[in-house]
Design a protein around this motif. Structure first.
Motif, PDB file in Angstrom:
ATOM      1  N   TYR A   5     -10.777   7.806  -5.753  1.00 22.16           N
ATOM      2  CA  TYR A   5     -10.457   8.804  -6.675  1.00 22.16           C
ATOM      3  C   TYR A   5      -8.785   9.063  -6.972  1.00 22.16           C
ATOM      4  O   TYR A   5      -8.544   9.211  -8.077  1.00 22.16           O
ATOM      5  CB  TYR A   5     -10.778  10.300  -6.229  1.00 22.16           C
ATOM      6  N   GLU A   6      -8.246   8.883  -5.698  1.00 22.46           N
ATOM      7  CA  GLU A   6      -6.796   9.097  -5.654  1.00 22.46           C
ATOM      8  C   GLU A   6      -6.052   8.188  -6.627  1.00 22.46           C
ATOM      9  O   GLU A   6      -5.028   8.250  -7.274  1.00 22.46           O
ATOM     10  CB  GLU A   6      -6.137   9.021  -4.581  1.00 22.46           C
TER      11      GLU A   6
ATOM     12  N   ILE B  71      -6.427   1.750 -10.704  1.00 27.06           N
ATOM     13  CA  ILE B  71      -7.400   0.845 -11.012  1.00 27.06           C
ATOM     14  C   ILE B  71      -7.715   0.587 -12.408  1.00 27.06           C
ATOM     15  O   ILE B  71      -7.824  -0.545 -12.784  1.00 27.06           O
ATOM     16  CB  ILE B  71      -8.795   1.310 -10.199  1.00 27.06           C
ATOM     17  N   LYS B  72      -7.706   1.578 -13.350  1.00 22.78           N
ATOM     18  CA  LYS B  72      -7.823   1.483 -14.827  1.00 22.78           C
ATOM     19  C   LYS B  72      -6.772   0.874 -15.492  1.00 22.78           C
ATOM     20  O   LYS B  72      -7.011  -0.128 -16.174  1.00 22.78           O
ATOM     21  CB  LYS B  72      -7.938   2.969 -15.544  1.00 22.78           C
ATOM     22  N   ASP B  73      -5.518   0.928 -14.931  1.00 23.93           N
ATOM     23  CA  ASP B  73      -4.237   0.575 -15.605  1.00 23.93           C
ATOM     24  C   ASP B  73      -3.959  -0.840 -15.321  1.00 23.93           C
ATOM     25  O   ASP B  73      -3.512  -1.714 -15.906  1.00 23.93           O
ATOM     26  CB  ASP B  73      -2.917   1.541 -15.409  1.00 23.93           C
TER      27      ASP B  73
ATOM     28  N   THR C  63      -7.270  -6.436  -8.209  1.00 22.66           N
ATOM     29  CA  THR C  63      -8.702  -5.962  -8.548  1.00 22.66           C
ATOM     30  C   THR C  63      -8.842  -4.570  -7.742  1.00 22.66           C
ATOM     31  O   THR C  63      -8.346  -4.294  -6.930  1.00 22.66           O
ATOM     32  CB  THR C  63      -9.782  -7.007  -8.119  1.00 22.66           C
ATOM     33  N   GLU C  64     -10.111  -3.831  -8.140  1.00 23.42           N
ATOM     34  CA  GLU C  64     -10.480  -2.497  -7.587  1.00 23.42           C
ATOM     35  C   GLU C  64     -10.529  -2.718  -5.983  1.00 23.42           C
ATOM     36  O   GLU C  64     -10.072  -2.022  -5.176  1.00 23.42           O
ATOM     37  CB  GLU C  64     -11.573  -2.136  -8.058  1.00 23.42           C
TER      38      GLU C  64
ATOM     39  N   ARG D  51       3.527   2.686  -5.021  1.00 20.99           N
ATOM     40  CA  ARG D  51       4.773   2.159  -5.012  1.00 20.99           C
ATOM     41  C   ARG D  51       4.839   0.690  -5.478  1.00 20.99           C
ATOM     42  O   ARG D  51       5.691   0.342  -6.054  1.00 20.99           O
ATOM     43  CB  ARG D  51       5.712   2.429  -3.663  1.00 20.99           C
ATOM     44  N   PHE D  52       4.037  -0.076  -4.663  1.00 22.83           N
ATOM     45  CA  PHE D  52       4.008  -1.354  -5.080  1.00 22.83           C
ATOM     46  C   PHE D  52       3.819  -1.868  -6.613  1.00 22.83           C
ATOM     47  O   PHE D  52       4.138  -2.466  -7.242  1.00 22.83           O
ATOM     48  CB  PHE D  52       2.934  -2.274  -4.098  1.00 22.83           C
ATOM     49  N   LEU D  53       2.575  -1.101  -6.890  1.00 23.65           N
ATOM     50  CA  LEU D  53       2.050  -1.331  -8.529  1.00 23.65           C
ATOM     51  C   LEU D  53       3.169  -0.653  -9.402  1.00 23.65           C
ATOM     52  O   LEU D  53       3.349  -1.349 -10.260  1.00 23.65           O
ATOM     53  CB  LEU D  53       0.831  -0.652  -8.683  1.00 23.65           C
ATOM     54  N   ASN D  54       3.614   0.303  -9.097  1.00 19.64           N
ATOM     55  CA  ASN D  54       4.698   0.999 -10.100  1.00 19.64           C
ATOM     56  C   ASN D  54       5.933   0.188 -10.171  1.00 19.64           C
ATOM     57  O   ASN D  54       6.630   0.060 -11.218  1.00 19.64           O
ATOM     58  CB  ASN D  54       5.254   2.472  -9.625  1.00 19.64           C
TER      59      ASN D  54
END
Length: 211
Positions: free
Chosen positions: A131-132, A137-139, A151-152, A169-172
């Motif tokens: 949820y958080e 996950i979508k982006d 992946t999810e 932080r890693f993804l951003n």
């Protein structure tokens, strides 16, 4: 008459011999999973003799959710329910005390001695983290960041390792921020090693609690 008798007798004996090869084997084994004396999850194979297999102690689980759980458990604790590491993380999936409190578990001793509760806690935390991290996950699902396909299942595993904040932080930062746990294992490693498993059946639940 004698020749005919011999002929028919031969046919009957041949049929009986062939049929004996198709009699069912009444094995006393109950096929499925069990936990050994070291609390390691094992699979009961069709033979009682371990020499019949090449050091196999688990079925071929592929990328199914059961394989996902087993892979994370092996990485975290070698699958031992009563494992406590040097930093005080508990159980098969190595939960921190504060993380347990966040999903409604306040008695760490009961948790450590209750395998069913540990399994419920793992699913609950996945739901909470899903949820958080639903927007991430979508982006990011399907994109490649720092050489890793996102992946999810990888995102949820990385969140289990270092929390949702580390994953964000890693993804951003597109992989620029090398988030690691106290033992040096990186978010990137979990995104890579646990990517591509089936986790879509996990429900995203806000503030999920163990029931």
């Amino acid at each position: 008459m004698i020749k005919k008798g011999i002929f028919y007798t031969s046919i009957l004996l041949t049929v009986a011999f062939i049929s004996s090869g198709f009699k069912p084997y009444n094995s006393p084994i109950n096929f499925g999973f069990r936990v050994d004396e070291n609390e390691k999850l094992l699979y009961v194979f069709p033979s009682q003799n371990s020499i019949n297999y090449f050091s196999l102690d688990a079925p071929f689980k592929g990328r199914h959710f059961i394989g996902y759980k087993d892979a994370i458990a092996h990485k975290e604790s070698q699958g031992k329910y009563k494992k406590i590491n040097t930093l005080g993380y508990l159980g098969k999936y190595q939960f921190g005390v504060e993380t347990l409190k966040s999903i409604g578990i306040h008695d760490s001793s009961t948790f450590l001695n209750n395998p069913k509760l540990q399994e419920k806690a793992f699913i609950t935390l996945l739901s909470k983290n899903k949820y958080e991290l639903r927007k991430y996950i979508k982006d990011f699902e399907g994109k490649v960041i720092d050489g890793v396909k996102i992946t999810e299942s990888g995102i949820l595993a990385a969140a289990h390792l270092g929390g949702t904040g580390s994953v964000k932080r890693f993804l951003n930062s597109r992989g620029a921020k090398k988030c690691k746990d106290e033992y040096g294992t990186s978010v990137r490693t979990y995104l890579r090693d646990f990517g591509g498993f089936e986790t879509h059946a996990i429900k995203a639940i806000k503030n999920a609690k163990v029931k």
